[in-house]
Write a protein that holds these residues in place. Structure first.
Motif, PDB file in Angstrom:
ATOM      1  N   LYS A 141      38.460   9.820  18.419  1.00  0.00           N
ATOM      2  CA  LYS A 141      39.067  10.963  17.744  1.00  0.00           C
ATOM      3  C   LYS A 141      37.984  12.027  17.534  1.00  0.00           C
ATOM      4  N   PHE A 142      38.269  13.240  18.003  1.00  0.00           N
ATOM      5  CA  PHE A 142      37.373  14.381  17.833  1.00  0.00           C
ATOM      6  C   PHE A 142      38.023  15.352  16.855  1.00  0.00           C
ATOM      7  N   THR A 143      37.261  15.778  15.877  1.00  0.00           N
ATOM      8  CA  THR A 143      37.725  16.804  14.953  1.00  0.00           C
ATOM      9  C   THR A 143      36.934  18.073  15.259  1.00  0.00           C
ATOM     10  N   PHE A 144      37.650  19.194  15.327  1.00  0.00           N
ATOM     11  CA  PHE A 144      37.053  20.494  15.639  1.00  0.00           C
ATOM     12  C   PHE A 144      37.315  21.455  14.490  1.00  0.00           C
ATOM     13  N   ARG A 145      36.392  22.363  14.291  1.00  0.00           N
ATOM     14  CA  ARG A 145      36.569  23.517  13.406  1.00  0.00           C
ATOM     15  C   ARG A 145      35.798  24.659  14.056  1.00  0.00           C
ATOM     16  N   GLU A 146      36.448  25.821  14.105  1.00  0.00           N
ATOM     17  CA  GLU A 146      35.835  26.981  14.766  1.00  0.00           C
ATOM     18  C   GLU A 146      35.499  26.680  16.225  1.00  0.00           C
ATOM     19  N   GLY A 147      36.249  25.761  16.841  1.00  0.00           N
ATOM     20  CA  GLY A 147      36.036  25.432  18.251  1.00  0.00           C
ATOM     21  C   GLY A 147      34.876  24.485  18.506  1.00  0.00           C
ATOM     22  N   ARG A 148      34.212  24.004  17.445  1.00  0.00           N
ATOM     23  CA  ARG A 148      33.082  23.077  17.571  1.00  0.00           C
ATOM     24  C   ARG A 148      33.446  21.720  17.020  1.00  0.00           C
ATOM     25  N   ILE A 149      32.871  20.685  17.589  1.00  0.00           N
ATOM     26  CA  ILE A 149      33.102  19.326  17.123  1.00  0.00           C
ATOM     27  C   ILE A 149      32.421  19.158  15.761  1.00  0.00           C
ATOM     28  N   THR A 150      33.192  18.663  14.776  1.00  0.00           N
ATOM     29  CA  THR A 150      32.641  18.442  13.436  1.00  0.00           C
ATOM     30  C   THR A 150      32.664  16.965  13.037  1.00  0.00           C
ATOM     31  N   GLN A 151      33.323  16.125  13.846  1.00  0.00           N
ATOM     32  CA  GLN A 151      33.328  14.685  13.598  1.00  0.00           C
ATOM     33  C   GLN A 151      33.801  13.975  14.861  1.00  0.00           C
ATOM     34  N   VAL A 152      33.196  12.800  15.127  1.00  0.00           N
ATOM     35  CA  VAL A 152      33.588  11.965  16.260  1.00  0.00           C
ATOM     36  C   VAL A 152      33.674  10.535  15.743  1.00  0.00           C
ATOM     37  N   SER A 153      34.834   9.920  15.963  1.00  0.00           N
ATOM     38  CA  SER A 153      35.046   8.559  15.476  1.00  0.00           C
ATOM     39  C   SER A 153      35.746   7.751  16.561  1.00  0.00           C
ATOM     40  N   GLY A 154      35.088   6.691  17.036  1.00  0.00           N
ATOM     41  CA  GLY A 154      35.653   5.894  18.113  1.00  0.00           C
ATOM     42  C   GLY A 154      35.672   4.417  17.797  1.00  0.00           C
ATOM     43  N   TRP A 155      36.313   3.671  18.675  1.00  0.00           N
ATOM     44  CA  TRP A 155      36.428   2.230  18.525  1.00  0.00           C
ATOM     45  C   TRP A 155      36.294   1.580  19.890  1.00  0.00           C
ATOM     46  N   SER A 156      35.719   0.412  19.945  1.00  0.00           N
ATOM     47  CA  SER A 156      35.547  -0.328  21.193  1.00  0.00           C
ATOM     48  C   SER A 156      36.621  -1.406  21.306  1.00  0.00           C
ATOM     49  N   ARG A 157      37.279  -1.453  22.460  1.00  0.00           N
ATOM     50  CA  ARG A 157      38.299  -2.474  22.707  1.00  0.00           C
ATOM     51  C   ARG A 157      38.119  -3.005  24.119  1.00  0.00           C
ATOM     52  N   SER A 158      38.217  -4.308  24.300  1.00  0.00           N
ATOM     53  CA  SER A 158      38.179  -4.876  25.648  1.00  0.00           C
ATOM     54  C   SER A 158      39.566  -4.750  26.264  1.00  0.00           C
ATOM     55  N   PHE A 159      39.627  -4.831  27.595  1.00  0.00           N
ATOM     56  CA  PHE A 159      40.923  -4.765  28.261  1.00  0.00           C
ATOM     57  C   PHE A 159      40.888  -5.556  29.556  1.00  0.00           C
ATOM     58  N   VAL A 160      42.067  -5.868  30.027  1.00  0.00           N
ATOM     59  CA  VAL A 160      42.249  -6.507  31.327  1.00  0.00           C
ATOM     60  C   VAL A 160      43.195  -5.606  32.102  1.00  0.00           C
ATOM     61  N   ALA A 161      42.899  -5.378  33.360  1.00  0.00           N
ATOM     62  CA  ALA A 161      43.762  -4.532  34.197  1.00  0.00           C
ATOM     63  C   ALA A 161      43.911  -5.181  35.561  1.00  0.00           C
ATOM     64  N   GLY A 162      44.993  -4.885  36.202  1.00  0.00           N
ATOM     65  CA  GLY A 162      45.226  -5.403  37.530  1.00  0.00           C
ATOM     66  C   GLY A 162      46.486  -4.817  38.113  1.00  0.00           C
ATOM     67  N   PRO A 163      46.713  -5.092  39.366  1.00  0.00           N
ATOM     68  CA  PRO A 163      47.902  -4.522  40.018  1.00  0.00           C
ATOM     69  C   PRO A 163      49.169  -5.266  39.596  1.00  0.00           C
ATOM     70  N   ILE A 164      50.271  -4.588  39.713  1.00  0.00           N
ATOM     71  CA  ILE A 164      51.598  -5.185  39.506  1.00  0.00           C
ATOM     72  C   ILE A 164      52.477  -4.806  40.691  1.00  0.00           C
ATOM     73  N   ALA A 165      53.537  -5.506  40.846  1.00  0.00           N
ATOM     74  CA  ALA A 165      54.446  -5.191  41.941  1.00  0.00           C
ATOM     75  C   ALA A 165      55.113  -3.852  41.676  1.00  0.00           C
ATOM     76  N   ALA A 166      55.160  -3.033  42.704  1.00  0.00           N
ATOM     77  CA  ALA A 166      55.815  -1.724  42.584  1.00  0.00           C
ATOM     78  C   ALA A 166      57.324  -1.917  42.603  1.00  0.00           C
ATOM     79  N   VAL A 167      58.030  -0.968  42.058  1.00  0.00           N
ATOM     80  CA  VAL A 167      59.489  -1.004  42.065  1.00  0.00           C
ATOM     81  C   VAL A 167      59.976  -0.957  43.512  1.00  0.00           C
ATOM     82  N   ARG A 168      60.900  -1.863  43.805  1.00  0.00           N
ATOM     83  CA  ARG A 168      61.503  -1.877  45.142  1.00  0.00           C
ATOM     84  C   ARG A 168      63.001  -1.721  44.980  1.00  0.00           C
ATOM     85  N   ASP A 169      63.541  -0.670  45.522  1.00  0.00           N
ATOM     86  CA  ASP A 169      64.993  -0.436  45.422  1.00  0.00           C
ATOM     87  C   ASP A 169      65.732  -1.096  46.548  1.00  0.00           C
TER      88      ASP A 169
END
Length: 169
Positions: A141-169
Motif C-alpha cells: 500500500k502506497f500513500t501519496f500526498r502532493e503527488g509524493r509517497i508519504t508511506q509504504v506498507s507491504g506484506w510478504s506472502r508465499s504462493f504456488v502457481a501453475g497452469p490449468i486447463a483452458a476452457v474448451r467449448d
C-alpha cells in the motif's frame, strides 16, 4: 447590466478547474476521475521501486528523493510480524532488496467513474510485487500526498502457481 455579463467569463478564466489546479500544484496529470489518477500514482510507485532497485547515482538519488518524502515510513511484514525498514529512500531501498521482485501488478479502477475531489490530497493505492523465482508476492500500500509517497506498507506472502486447463467449448 452589461458589465455583469462581462465579469462572468473573466471569472471563469481566473479560477482553473480543480483538476487543472491539481496538475499545477502536485505535478499530476489533469484528470477528473479516480481511475486515471490511481493509474498515474501506480506508475509513480513503480518508478520509485525501479529507482530504489537500481545503482545509486546522484541522478537516481535526486529522482528518488522527488518521489518519496524523506520521513515516509516504510515497512514490510511477514507472517504475523510487521517490520519497519526505515524511512524515505533508504527504507524503500531496503524493501526492494528484501522483496527481490521482478514483476508488478496493479488492478484497474473498473467500477463507477468516481470524481476526484483533490488529486493533491492524500491518496492511497495498492500494488502487488512478485518475486517469481522465490515464489513470494508482496501486496504493498502506497500513500501519496502532493503527488509524493508519504508511506509504504507491504506484506510478504508465499504462493504456488501453475497452469490449468483452458476452457474448451
Amino acid at each position: 447590466m452589461k458589465a455583469r455579463f462581462a465579469i462572468v467569463p473573466l471569472l471563469a478564466l481566473t479560477f482553473p478547474s480543480s483538476a487543472a489546479l491539481a496538475a499545477n500544484t502536485c505535478d499530476l496529470p489533469e484528470t477528473d476521475y479516480i481511475g486515471p489518477l490511481h493509474s498515474a500514482l501506480g506508475q509513480r510507485a513503480v518508478e520509485a521501486i525501479d529507482l530504489a532497485a537500481g545503482p545509486r547515482t546522484t541522478k537516481s538519488d535526486g529522482a528518488l528523493a522527488r518521489r518519496i518524502a524523506s520521513d515516509a515510513p516504510v515497512s514490510l511484514g511477514s507472517g504475523d510480524v510487521g517490520r519497519p525498514l526505515g524511512t524515505g529512500a533508504e527504507g524503500l531501498r531496503r524493501m526492494v532488496r528484501e522483496m527481490r521482485a521482478d514483476r508488478y501488478r496493479q488492478f484497474g479502477w473498473d467500477t463507477i467513474p468516481t470524481p476526484v475531489k483533490d488529486a493533491c490530497g492524500e491518496q492511497t493505492i495498492e500494488m502487488e510485487f512478485t518475486d517469481t523465482t522465490g515464489q513470494h508476492v508482496y501486496p504493498v500500500k502506497f500513500t501519496f500526498r502532493e503527488g509524493r509517497i508519504t508511506q509504504v506498507s507491504g506484506w510478504s506472502r508465499s504462493f504456488v502457481a501453475g497452469p490449468i486447463a483452458a476452457v474448451r467449448d
